[in-house]
Write an enzyme that holds these catalytic residues in place. Structure first.
Site, PDB file in Angstrom:
ATOM      1  N   GLU A  93      31.892  50.061  33.940  1.00 57.44           N
ATOM      2  CA  GLU A  93      30.464  49.735  33.887  1.00 57.44           C
ATOM      3  C   GLU A  93      29.755  50.117  35.190  1.00 57.44           C
ATOM      4  O   GLU A  93      30.344  50.051  36.266  1.00 57.44           O
ATOM      5  CB  GLU A  93      30.292  48.227  33.688  1.00 57.44           C
ATOM      6  CG  GLU A  93      30.863  47.738  32.388  1.00 57.44           C
ATOM      7  CD  GLU A  93      30.766  46.227  32.274  1.00 57.44           C
ATOM      8  OE1 GLU A  93      31.214  45.716  31.249  1.00 57.44           O
ATOM      9  OE2 GLU A  93      30.255  45.574  33.204  1.00 57.44           O
ATOM     10  N   GLY A 171      36.485  45.939  39.774  1.00 54.66           N
ATOM     11  CA  GLY A 171      37.531  46.327  40.722  1.00 54.66           C
ATOM     12  C   GLY A 171      37.301  45.802  42.123  1.00 54.66           C
ATOM     13  O   GLY A 171      36.201  45.381  42.485  1.00 54.66           O
ATOM     14  N   SER A 203      31.812  45.606  49.008  1.00 55.35           N
ATOM     15  CA  SER A 203      31.967  44.156  48.870  1.00 55.35           C
ATOM     16  C   SER A 203      33.414  43.819  48.515  1.00 55.35           C
ATOM     17  O   SER A 203      33.949  44.330  47.532  1.00 55.35           O
ATOM     18  CB  SER A 203      31.026  43.663  47.766  1.00 55.35           C
ATOM     19  OG  SER A 203      31.257  42.300  47.528  1.00 55.35           O
ATOM     20  N   SER A 226      32.811  38.283  49.543  1.00 56.07           N
ATOM     21  CA  SER A 226      32.552  37.207  48.580  1.00 56.07           C
ATOM     22  C   SER A 226      33.215  35.946  49.101  1.00 56.07           C
ATOM     23  O   SER A 226      34.391  35.709  48.848  1.00 56.07           O
ATOM     24  CB  SER A 226      33.137  37.560  47.211  1.00 56.07           C
ATOM     25  OG  SER A 226      32.468  38.648  46.679  1.00 56.07           O
ATOM     26  N   CYS A 345      29.256  41.701  35.848  1.00 54.96           N
ATOM     27  CA  CYS A 345      30.391  42.626  35.904  1.00 54.96           C
ATOM     28  C   CYS A 345      31.453  42.372  34.839  1.00 54.96           C
ATOM     29  O   CYS A 345      31.937  41.268  34.673  1.00 54.96           O
ATOM     30  CB  CYS A 345      30.983  42.490  37.304  1.00 54.96           C
ATOM     31  SG  CYS A 345      32.650  42.976  37.524  1.00 54.96           S
TER      32      CYS A 345
END
Ligand code: SF4
Length: 357
Positions: A93, A171, A203, A226, A345
């Protein structure tokens, strides 16, 4: 399954070496890469200053368009989400978020993911393989084609192009660092995309040794982490990476990154009612952020998947932000975009890979 290497994965030096191997002039590499990344051609035949014989050699050896658009959904807020099929039949995506004249693209870096974060749909797919640099670059080029074909204009009245890249789709980007590094270098190359390092953000969920490697490689990008919780016990329960590299180790790597690059680091922080959006959690976040050059990007939980977790009320969010800002820490709240098209996601790919949810 065998498939051809993507020509966009090759560095200029690798392309020159291949040209020598097939008895062609190495200087052609610059011409070919201009067609690939400046003109962003859709077929070898468009490379009109390259001989038909060399075009044929390239077509025999390399894929030019490795991603096929499987689905495209446009949200009422302008966010666009693509589901692409790779040459070996998997699905990834890509999301484009337009805002204030900028076109930010969130790219996938792997088919699936091995990090197993509890709140993530991609995690449920497991890990299949890393994306090649050429495939990641094609995610961006496909968005540029969309902007061009649909008449999007930039502020100067020219054809709009992607302005910012966030490596935060499917991923863990740092587990595919070789390809992510290649992508950043190609985007940063003044002769090709000429994109500033501050416009690319990688990230990570917190793969500590790879943060160090990112600095060693001098990859032109910014870093986001994160963080999501300041409490090791809770963070380990939702992000298994924390069992290997707990918050203290993560902060050591962040400190080293800041010291060696002189960059800010962005902490991504999901606000969950009674868990991460409390006065105590705000205090802990302040303790972690105050001595560091960091910014916080807070995201209100997307209510839905887990019935035990809830989004905080607007008042609770305001109180949290006010407490953090009172300590002079830069915190912004990111509004969820594209909810009507499942822009979070992994939601479409998870369905497409035969794992209906
Ligand atoms: S949140 Fe990111 S790192 Fe965690 S499982 Fe999902 S894709 Fe992987």
């Amino acid at each position: 399954m065998e498939w051809q290497r993507n020509i966009k994965t090759l560095t200029t030096d690798e392309l020159k070496a291949w040209l020598r191997d097939v008895d062609e002039k190495p200087y052609r590499a610059d011409q070919i890469q201009k067609w690939l990344f400046c003109q962003q051609v859709r077929s070898y035949d468009e490379m009109v200053n390259i001989s038909p014989a060399l075009r044929e050699k390239m077509a025999k050896q390399f894929t030019l368009c490795g991603l096929k658009e499987d689905q495209r959904s446009v949200s009422v807020d302008g966010t666009v989400k693509w589901l692409f099929q790779t040459e070996d039949g998997h699905h990834i995506e890509t999301v484009m978020i337009p805002a204030n004249g900028r076109y930010s693209v969130c790219v996938s870096t792997q088919v699936g993911c091995a990090m197993n974060c509890a709140f993530c749909r991609t995690a449920k797919m497991g890990f299949t393989r890393n994306l090649e640099a050429g495939e990641i670059l094609e995610e961006i080029i496909n968005v540029n084609w969309y902007l061009k074909d649909n008449g999007f204009m930039n502020e100067e009245g020219g054809v709009a192009q992607v302005t910012n890249i966030i490596f935060m789709g499917m991923g863990e980007p740092l587990n595919n660092l070789e390809n992510v590094h290649r992508v950043c270098c190609t985007l940063h190359n003044q002769k090709l995309f000429n994109m500033g390092a501050k416009r690319m953000t990688v990230s990570t969920s917190g793969v500590v040794p790879k943060i160090k490697e990112l600095v060693d490689r001098n990859t032109p990008c910014c870093l986001a982490v994160s963080l999501n919780s300041t409490n090791n016990e809770y963070r380990s329960s939702v992000m298994p990476v924390n069992k290997t590299w707990p918050i203290e180790k993560l902060l050591e790597a962040v400190d080293e990154y800041i010291r060696r690059t002189d960059n800010y680091v962005t902490f991504e922080f999901v606000l969950i009612q009674n868990i991460t959006c409390t006065p105590k959690a705000a205090k802990e976040l302040i303790r972690i952020c105050a001595p560091r050059r960091v910014k916080v990007n807070a995201i209100v939980l997307n209510d839905g998947d887990d019935p035990t977790l809830h989004a905080p009320t607007p008042e609770e969010v305001e109180d949290f932000l006010a407490a953090v800002r009172a300590a002079e820490i830069q915190i912004t709240i990111r509004n969820p975009r594209g909810r009507d098209i499942l822009a979070a996601c992994g939601q479409l790919a998870y369905k497409k890979e035969g794992k209906e949810c």
